[in-house]
Motif scaffolding. Structure first.
Motif, mmCIF file in Angstrom:
data_model
loop_
_atom_site.group_PDB
_atom_site.id
_atom_site.type_symbol
_atom_site.label_atom_id
_atom_site.label_comp_id
_atom_site.label_asym_id
_atom_site.label_seq_id
_atom_site.Cartn_x
_atom_site.Cartn_y
_atom_site.Cartn_z
ATOM 1 N N LEU A 41 0.847 -1.091 -0.136
ATOM 2 C CA LEU A 41 0.085 -0.003 -0.013
ATOM 3 C C LEU A 41 1.051 1.286 -0.040
ATOM 4 O O LEU A 41 1.900 1.420 0.828
ATOM 5 C CB LEU A 41 -0.939 0.030 1.299
ATOM 6 N N SER A 42 0.668 2.136 -0.937
ATOM 7 C CA SER A 42 1.500 3.425 -1.028
ATOM 8 C C SER A 42 0.580 4.486 -0.594
ATOM 9 O O SER A 42 -0.604 4.935 -0.944
ATOM 10 C CB SER A 42 1.751 3.778 -2.527
ATOM 11 N N TYR A 43 0.979 4.999 0.637
ATOM 12 C CA TYR A 43 0.115 6.118 1.439
ATOM 13 C C TYR A 43 1.043 7.040 1.980
ATOM 14 O O TYR A 43 2.436 6.719 2.129
ATOM 15 C CB TYR A 43 -0.765 5.416 2.381
ATOM 16 N N THR A 44 0.686 7.973 2.880
ATOM 17 C CA THR A 44 1.218 8.699 3.904
ATOM 18 C C THR A 44 0.920 8.511 5.061
ATOM 19 O O THR A 44 -0.479 8.158 5.322
ATOM 20 C CB THR A 44 1.384 10.391 3.382
ATOM 21 N N TRP A 45 1.651 8.756 5.969
ATOM 22 C CA TRP A 45 1.138 8.612 7.402
ATOM 23 C C TRP A 45 0.152 9.568 7.732
ATOM 24 O O TRP A 45 -0.427 9.402 8.974
ATOM 25 C CB TRP A 45 2.539 8.839 8.465
ATOM 26 N N GLY A 46 0.117 10.585 6.824
ATOM 27 C CA GLY A 46 -1.027 11.799 7.350
ATOM 28 C C GLY A 46 -2.194 11.307 6.788
ATOM 29 O O GLY A 46 -3.277 11.982 7.058
ATOM 30 N N TYR A 47 -2.408 10.193 6.189
ATOM 31 C CA TYR A 47 -3.728 9.667 5.985
ATOM 32 C C TYR A 47 -4.679 9.371 7.203
ATOM 33 O O TYR A 47 -3.906 8.501 8.121
ATOM 34 C CB TYR A 47 -3.886 8.581 4.841
ATOM 35 N N LYS A 48 -5.956 9.543 7.053
ATOM 36 C CA LYS A 48 -6.783 9.196 8.265
ATOM 37 C C LYS A 48 -6.855 7.537 8.039
ATOM 38 O O LYS A 48 -6.913 6.875 6.852
ATOM 39 C CB LYS A 48 -8.339 9.842 8.335
ATOM 40 N N VAL A 49 -7.026 6.832 9.146
ATOM 41 C CA VAL A 49 -7.074 5.440 9.187
ATOM 42 C C VAL A 49 -8.366 4.970 8.314
ATOM 43 O O VAL A 49 -8.476 3.950 7.528
ATOM 44 C CB VAL A 49 -7.306 4.924 10.616
ATOM 45 N N SER A 50 -9.197 5.811 8.493
ATOM 46 C CA SER A 50 -10.531 5.651 7.841
ATOM 47 C C SER A 50 -10.458 5.571 6.267
ATOM 48 O O SER A 50 -11.388 4.865 5.530
ATOM 49 C CB SER A 50 -11.797 6.567 8.275
ATOM 50 N N ASP A 51 -9.755 6.769 5.936
ATOM 51 C CA ASP A 51 -9.277 6.743 4.432
ATOM 52 C C ASP A 51 -8.759 5.509 3.930
ATOM 53 O O ASP A 51 -9.052 5.017 2.854
ATOM 54 C CB ASP A 51 -8.775 8.115 4.170
ATOM 55 N N ILE A 52 -7.747 4.969 4.684
ATOM 56 C CA ILE A 52 -7.199 3.784 4.358
ATOM 57 C C ILE A 52 -7.990 2.476 4.293
ATOM 58 O O ILE A 52 -8.056 1.781 3.384
ATOM 59 C CB ILE A 52 -5.994 3.542 5.345
ATOM 60 N N VAL A 53 -8.769 2.311 5.419
ATOM 61 C CA VAL A 53 -9.686 1.311 5.488
ATOM 62 C C VAL A 53 -10.865 1.315 4.349
ATOM 63 O O VAL A 53 -10.975 0.408 3.560
ATOM 64 C CB VAL A 53 -10.305 1.303 6.658
ATOM 65 N N ASP A 54 -11.242 2.396 3.911
ATOM 66 C CA ASP A 54 -12.117 2.819 2.979
ATOM 67 C C ASP A 54 -11.695 2.528 1.565
ATOM 68 O O ASP A 54 -12.278 1.838 0.575
ATOM 69 C CB ASP A 54 -12.947 4.155 2.815
ATOM 70 N N GLY A 55 -10.364 2.900 1.511
ATOM 71 C CA GLY A 55 -9.736 2.638 0.244
ATOM 72 C C GLY A 55 -9.308 1.228 -0.155
ATOM 73 O O GLY A 55 -9.661 0.452 -1.314
ATOM 74 N N LEU A 56 -9.054 0.356 1.085
ATOM 75 C CA LEU A 56 -8.559 -1.063 1.003
ATOM 76 C C LEU A 56 -10.256 -1.788 0.445
ATOM 77 O O LEU A 56 -10.304 -2.790 -0.063
ATOM 78 C CB LEU A 56 -8.031 -1.344 2.280
ATOM 79 N N SER A 57 -11.103 -1.206 1.141
ATOM 80 C CA SER A 57 -12.449 -1.899 1.208
ATOM 81 C C SER A 57 -13.026 -1.910 -0.349
ATOM 82 O O SER A 57 -13.300 -2.793 -1.016
ATOM 83 C CB SER A 57 -13.552 -1.339 2.170
ATOM 84 N N SER A 58 -12.925 -0.442 -0.644
ATOM 85 C CA SER A 58 -13.110 -0.390 -1.993
ATOM 86 C C SER A 58 -12.285 -1.149 -3.278
ATOM 87 O O SER A 58 -12.773 -1.764 -4.161
ATOM 88 C CB SER A 58 -12.950 1.125 -2.529
ATOM 89 N N PHE A 59 -11.062 -1.121 -3.031
ATOM 90 C CA PHE A 59 -10.369 -2.026 -3.819
ATOM 91 C C PHE A 59 -10.819 -3.621 -3.746
ATOM 92 O O PHE A 59 -10.967 -4.267 -4.827
ATOM 93 C CB PHE A 59 -8.842 -2.044 -3.390
ATOM 94 N N CYS A 60 -10.896 -3.928 -2.597
ATOM 95 C CA CYS A 60 -11.372 -5.435 -2.491
ATOM 96 C C CYS A 60 -12.665 -5.623 -3.201
ATOM 97 O O CYS A 60 -12.857 -6.621 -4.055
ATOM 98 C CB CYS A 60 -11.573 -5.901 -1.089
#
Length: 108
Positions: free
Chosen positions: A1-20
């Motif tokens: 996963l390419s991301y920054t530490w500044g992203y919200k955990v909810s954005d990361i979870v939403d992005g991963l859920s959308s990808f799945c």
């Protein structure tokens, strides 16, 4: 996963859920390599405090080996009109590497 530490955990979870969902992957069994959990980045600070450095090649080689083994990089681009990871040199390196590595697929 390419991301920054500044992203919200909810954005990361939403992005991963959308990808799945889009890839028809089971989010309960889908595995993601996230650098902060897989590579000890605090060692840089520890080494600097000792007057030492960790050469870029160490990070590059670690990333390369992981990407080759996994075969995919998922870039989380949020917000869509001003993605934070496009402002981070390491994230740009991840994208560059994923584009140029024949054994890797880049997912946006």
């Amino acid at each position: 996963l390419s991301y920054t530490w500044g992203y919200k955990v909810s954005d990361i979870v939403d992005g991963l859920s959308s990808f799945c969902r889009k890839q028809s992957l089971d989010p309960q069994t889908f595995r993601v390599w996230i650098c902060c959990f897989c590579v000890n980045q605090w060692r840089v600070k520890e080494m600097l405090e000792k007057g030492l450095t960790v050469p870029f090649e160490v990070f590059r080689d670690t990333f390369r080996d992981r990407v080759r083994a996994i075969g995919n990089v998922l870039a989380l681009l949020t917000p869509w009109d001003n993605p934070g990871n496009l402002k981070r040199l390491w994230c740009v390196f991840e994208l560059h590497y994923a584009i140029h590595e024949p054994e890797c697929d880049l997912h946006l």
